[in-house]
Design an enzyme around this catalytic site. Structure first.
Site, PDB file in Angstrom:
ATOM      1  N   SER A   1       0.806  -1.228   0.000  1.00 40.64           N
ATOM      2  CA  SER A   1       0.000   0.000   0.000  1.00 40.64           C
ATOM      3  C   SER A   1       0.832   1.268   0.000  1.00 40.64           C
ATOM      4  CB  SER A   1      -0.954  -0.039   1.177  1.00 40.64           C
ATOM      5  OG  SER A   1      -1.836   1.037   1.111  1.00 40.64           O
ATOM      6  N   HIS A   2       0.684   2.069   1.055  1.00 40.76           N
ATOM      7  CA  HIS A   2       1.334   3.386   1.088  1.00 40.76           C
ATOM      8  C   HIS A   2       2.797   3.301   1.518  1.00 40.76           C
ATOM      9  CE1 HIS A   2      -0.212   2.311   4.964  1.00 40.76           C
ATOM     10  NE2 HIS A   2       0.699   3.088   5.517  1.00 40.76           N
TER      11      HIS A   2
ATOM     12  N   ASP B   1      -3.230   6.257  -3.181  1.00 44.32           N
ATOM     13  CA  ASP B   1      -2.016   5.666  -2.611  1.00 44.32           C
ATOM     14  C   ASP B   1      -1.445   4.559  -3.497  1.00 44.32           C
ATOM     15  OD1 ASP B   1      -3.921   3.712  -2.157  1.00 44.32           O
ATOM     16  OD2 ASP B   1      -3.053   3.095  -0.251  1.00 44.32           O
TER      17      ASP B   1
ATOM     18  N   ASP C   1      -1.628   1.308  -3.726  1.00 41.97           N
ATOM     19  CA  ASP C   1      -2.476   0.263  -4.306  1.00 41.97           C
ATOM     20  C   ASP C   1      -3.869   0.768  -4.671  1.00 41.97           C
ATOM     21  OD1 ASP C   1      -3.009   0.583  -1.574  1.00 41.97           O
ATOM     22  OD2 ASP C   1      -3.767  -1.461  -1.365  1.00 41.97           O
TER      23      ASP C   1
ATOM     24  N   ASP D   1      -6.354   2.229  -2.983  1.00 44.79           N
ATOM     25  CA  ASP D   1      -7.558   2.154  -2.148  1.00 44.79           C
ATOM     26  C   ASP D   1      -7.767   3.388  -1.274  1.00 44.79           C
ATOM     27  OD1 ASP D   1      -5.446   1.518  -0.485  1.00 44.79           O
ATOM     28  OD2 ASP D   1      -6.310  -0.353   0.288  1.00 44.79           O
ATOM     29  N   ARG D   2      -6.758   4.258  -1.178  1.00 45.49           N
ATOM     30  CA  ARG D   2      -6.938   5.481  -0.382  1.00 45.49           C
ATOM     31  C   ARG D   2      -7.166   6.680  -1.282  1.00 45.49           C
ATOM     32  NH1 ARG D   2      -2.887   5.572   4.756  1.00 45.49           N
ATOM     33  NH2 ARG D   2      -3.069   3.363   5.278  1.00 45.49           N
TER      34      ARG D   2
ATOM     35  N   GLU E   1     -12.605   5.135   6.846  1.00 44.24           N
ATOM     36  CA  GLU E   1     -11.578   5.206   7.873  1.00 44.24           C
ATOM     37  C   GLU E   1     -10.907   6.571   7.799  1.00 44.24           C
ATOM     38  OE1 GLU E   1      -9.499   1.361   9.071  1.00 44.24           O
ATOM     39  OE2 GLU E   1      -9.289   1.380   6.902  1.00 44.24           O
ATOM     40  N   GLU E   2     -10.436   7.041   8.940  1.00 40.48           N
ATOM     41  CA  GLU E   2      -9.779   8.347   8.993  1.00 40.48           C
ATOM     42  C   GLU E   2      -8.484   8.358   8.181  1.00 40.48           C
ATOM     43  OE1 GLU E   2      -6.665   8.476  10.471  1.00 40.48           O
ATOM     44  OE2 GLU E   2      -6.940   6.307  10.815  1.00 40.48           O
TER      45      GLU E   2
ATOM     46  N   LYS F   1     -11.644  -0.594   0.445  1.00 38.11           N
ATOM     47  CA  LYS F   1     -11.796   0.834   0.251  1.00 38.11           C
ATOM     48  C   LYS F   1     -11.366   1.162  -1.165  1.00 38.11           C
ATOM     49  CE  LYS F   1      -7.505   1.835   2.816  1.00 38.11           C
ATOM     50  NZ  LYS F   1      -7.078   0.622   3.516  1.00 38.11           N
TER      51      LYS F   1
ATOM     52  N   ARG G   1       0.120   6.255  16.631  1.00 37.01           N
ATOM     53  CA  ARG G   1      -0.876   7.150  16.056  1.00 37.01           C
ATOM     54  C   ARG G   1      -1.702   7.753  17.190  1.00 37.01           C
ATOM     55  NH1 ARG G   1       0.012   5.874  10.909  1.00 37.01           N
ATOM     56  NH2 ARG G   1      -0.120   3.727  10.147  1.00 37.01           N
TER      57      ARG G   1
HETATM   58  C1  VG1 Z   1      -3.308   1.810   8.468  1.00 40.09           C
HETATM   59  C2  VG1 Z   1      -4.551   2.641   8.683  1.00 40.09           C
HETATM   60  C3  VG1 Z   1      -5.799   1.785   8.542  1.00 40.09           C
HETATM   61  C4  VG1 Z   1      -5.788   1.089   7.183  1.00 40.09           C
HETATM   62  C5  VG1 Z   1      -4.497   0.315   7.011  1.00 40.09           C
HETATM   63  C6  VG1 Z   1      -4.369  -0.293   5.637  1.00 40.09           C
HETATM   64  O1  VG1 Z   1      -3.217   0.821   9.465  1.00 40.09           O
HETATM   65  O2  VG1 Z   1      -4.523   3.264   9.941  1.00 40.09           O
HETATM   66  O3  VG1 Z   1      -6.927   2.593   8.709  1.00 40.09           O
HETATM   67  O4  VG1 Z   1      -6.870   0.218   7.068  1.00 40.09           O
HETATM   68  O5  VG1 Z   1      -3.370   1.173   7.195  1.00 40.09           O
HETATM   69  O6  VG1 Z   1      -4.473   0.690   4.650  1.00 40.09           O
HETATM   70  P1  VG1 Z   1      -2.266   0.972  10.742  1.00 40.09           P
HETATM   71  O7  VG1 Z   1      -2.390  -0.328  11.491  1.00 40.09           O
HETATM   72  O8  VG1 Z   1      -0.912   1.264  10.224  1.00 40.09           O
HETATM   73  O9  VG1 Z   1      -2.807   2.132  11.518  1.00 40.09           O
HETATM   74  V1  VG1 Z   1      -3.698   0.486   3.184  1.00 40.09           V
HETATM   75  O10 VG1 Z   1      -4.151   1.678   2.159  1.00 40.09           O
HETATM   76  O11 VG1 Z   1      -2.091   0.587   3.780  1.00 40.09           O
HETATM   77  O12 VG1 Z   1      -4.052  -1.046   2.694  1.00 40.09           O
HETATM   78 CO    CO Z   2      -3.660   1.245   0.322  1.00 45.94          CO
END
Ligand code: VG1
Ligand code: CO
Length: 541
Positions: A111-112, A275, A277, A279-280, A361-362, A374, A494
């Protein structure tokens, strides 16, 4: 077909969203193979099954896809649907699993998290409903990873995945599919494309930053190709294996060039980013930043303007740290509001059961029951649909929303890559003090209640505890602390801050200023700056 003897490897425990490790760890001999075989074993084998397969194109994506295809074939899979060149955004993978009714899929992404040989890699299994595996499944995968003795793989040449067609990998048929088509078909059904087309035809200007990650081809095809946005609309559109050396997390810090453009004199009408992948999403207007929590609330309040949601919403679900703005909309609409732990996997049951239509999600994630992930571009299209139908700017829409519902000032402060032991001790100490805090005053705010969030799934009855420490203040404010479950090095703390305001004269404050008392109270309660050895957070969203 070869059966290879192997030994369990430590730490193959999926986190908030699949297994994420440094790329070099994933590339160690047998690492990927062990985890993939553990997934196959945990879901009762692959005999005769069809899998969806694709990833965000980051470094090691291509190599890993070839290995997974050979393992799927050797494990008896009948068919694999693979995105062309191994590419599928996370929401598109979910759409493919659902549209083609495959027996789930594997998504390759961290992801990010930054990509590259020195970055991160990730892998997750999505169930046949299209969503991330629920905890019972990820626990079974982890269990298998600790008992694994062998894996199965085909000795064969790599496949050419560059053209859409059907080929054989041993006994398994591989169908190479266009990564955009199924997804774009779905978007066309949900949104008023004519209204959005007319908006762009009327000179509405937009900038979409794909951050050199997977959404580029989707945004190009839909925004520019189909909706008529000018060709310069999508920037950084070519997915690169290292995401151009960037950090593809669409927030004001990591998408700073776009953020600055939108706050400057030459801002277009609308700005968005997604982001790694896909989804954000980040939503911006000219001079306006929409927090993800507000975005969920605004989308919910206006969803009926889009054809796919014209019949209204069944319910709204948000992750616990997400602000309560969406709850206010649910209350006004007379529909249920759900509060789940962090991570999209917790929305799956609510969506499957028809209890919720929109989720958010925030962390810049919004989505609906159209898929089970998402969906960044979906959120952008819903915003465009709403703007087209309301004929107002992003700032006007926000102002109207706050005037109706009041404003939940919101910010998340991230302390990234801090010492793991220090962060864990901070959380453990606070947990131990939760019962003594109520009634005490810190920096002028009085703690009304404090707990460690635990979730009872209303559909399957399962319980997930230890999901974040909540501090409720009598002054209509809240703070939440939790440790990230997606990082690969050290720890990330966080701190989620929010405060409700409905005084009409105080709806346009700077968010950090409005939240300063909450920030100060958290500091007084935890002493986090000195305990973590930091002057302040790395990221404020
Ligand atoms: C983070 C975010 C969470 C999200 C997750 C995956 O997780 O806070 O809301 O679902 O990333 O998003 P964490 O455990 O680091 O707080 V993605 O776009 O990285 O698949
Ligand atoms: Co993502």
């Amino acid at each position: 077909m070869k059966t290879v003897a192997t030994k369990p490897i430590e730490g193959q425990k999926p986190g908030t969203s699949g297994l994420r490790k440094q790329t070099r760890v994933f590339m160690e001999p047998g690492y990927l193979e062990n985890f993939v075989q553990s997934i196959f074993d945990a879901i009762g084998g692959l005999q005769g099954k069809t899998l969806t397969l694709g990833g965000d194109g980051r470094y090691f994506n291509k190599r890993a896809i070839q290995i997974i295809l050979k393992m799927a074939a050797a494990n008896g899979a009948a068919r694999a649907l693979v995105g062309q060149n191994g590419i599928l955004s996370t929401p598109a993978a979910s759409a493919v699993i659902r549209a083609r009714k495959t027996d789930g899929g594997l998504i390759l992404s961290a992801s990010h998290n930054p990509a590259g040989e020195d970055g991160d890699f990730g892998l997750k299994y999505n169930i046949p409903a299209g969503g991330p595996a629920p905890e019972a499944v990820t626990e079974a995968i982890y269990r298998h990873s600790r008992e694994i003795r062998e894996y199965h793989i085909l000795e064969a040449a790599d496949l050419d995945l560059s053209t859409c067609r059907e080929v054989q990998q041993g006994p398994m048929t591989v169908e190479i599919i266009d990564p955009v088509t199924i997804y774009a078909d779905l978007m066309r059904k949900l949104f008023d494309f004519d209204a959005i087309r007319a908006l762009f035809a009327g000179g509405f200007s937009m900038r979409f930053d794909a951050m050199h990650a997977v959404t580029g081809p989707y945004a190009r095809a839909i925004l520019e190709g189909e909706l008529g946005a000018p060709e310069s609309t999508v920037i950084n559109a070519a997915p690169l294996p290292d995401f151009g050396g960037g950090h593809p997390d669409p927030n004001p810090v990591y998408a700073k060039p776009l953020f600055d453009l939108m706050m400057g004199p030459d801002a277009p009408d609308f700005g968005a980013a997604s982001d790694g992948d896909g989804d954000r999403n980040m939503i911006l207007g000219r001079g306006a930043y929409v927090t993800p929590s507000d975005s969920l609330a605004v989308l919910a309040a206006n969803a009926r303007l889009a054809p796919g949601y014209a019949a209204g919403l069944k319910g709204i679900a948000r992750s616990m740290p997400t602000s309560r703005a969406a709850d206010r909309v649910a209350a006004k609409l007379g529909i249920p509001a759900f509060e789940t732990p962090t991570g999209w996997k917790f929305f799956g049951n609510l969506l499957d059961a028809g209890k919720a239509t929109l989720c958010g999600e925030e962390s810049a994630g919004t989505g609906s029951d159209h898929v089970r992930e998402k969906d960044g571009l979906w959120a952008v299209l819903l915003w465009l649909n709403i703007i087209a139908r309301r004929g107002e700017s992003v700032q006007e829409i926000l102002n109207a929303h706050w005037a109706d519902y009041g404003r939940d000032y919101y910010s998340r402060h991230d302390y990234e890559g801090v010492d793991k032991a220090a962060a864990e001790a901070l959380v453990a100490d606070l947990r131990a003090r939760l019962t003594e805090l109520p009634g005490q005053t810190f920096a002028g705010l009085t703690v009304a209640a404090a707990d460690d969030f635990s979730y009872n799934d209303p559909v399957d009855g399962s319980t997930s505890s230890g999901q974040g420490l909540r501090l409720f203040f009598a002054e209509n404010a809240r703070a939440v602390l939790r440790l990230s479950g997606t990082g690969t090095v050290g720890a990330t703390l966080r701190v989620y801050l929010e405060r409700f305001e409905d005084d009409p004269g105080k709806l346009a404050l700077d968010a950090q200023d409005a939240l300063a008392p909450v920030t100060a109270a958290v500091e007084e309660i935890t002493g986090l700056k000195s305990r973590l050895g930091r002057d302040g957070p790395d990221v404020r969203t």
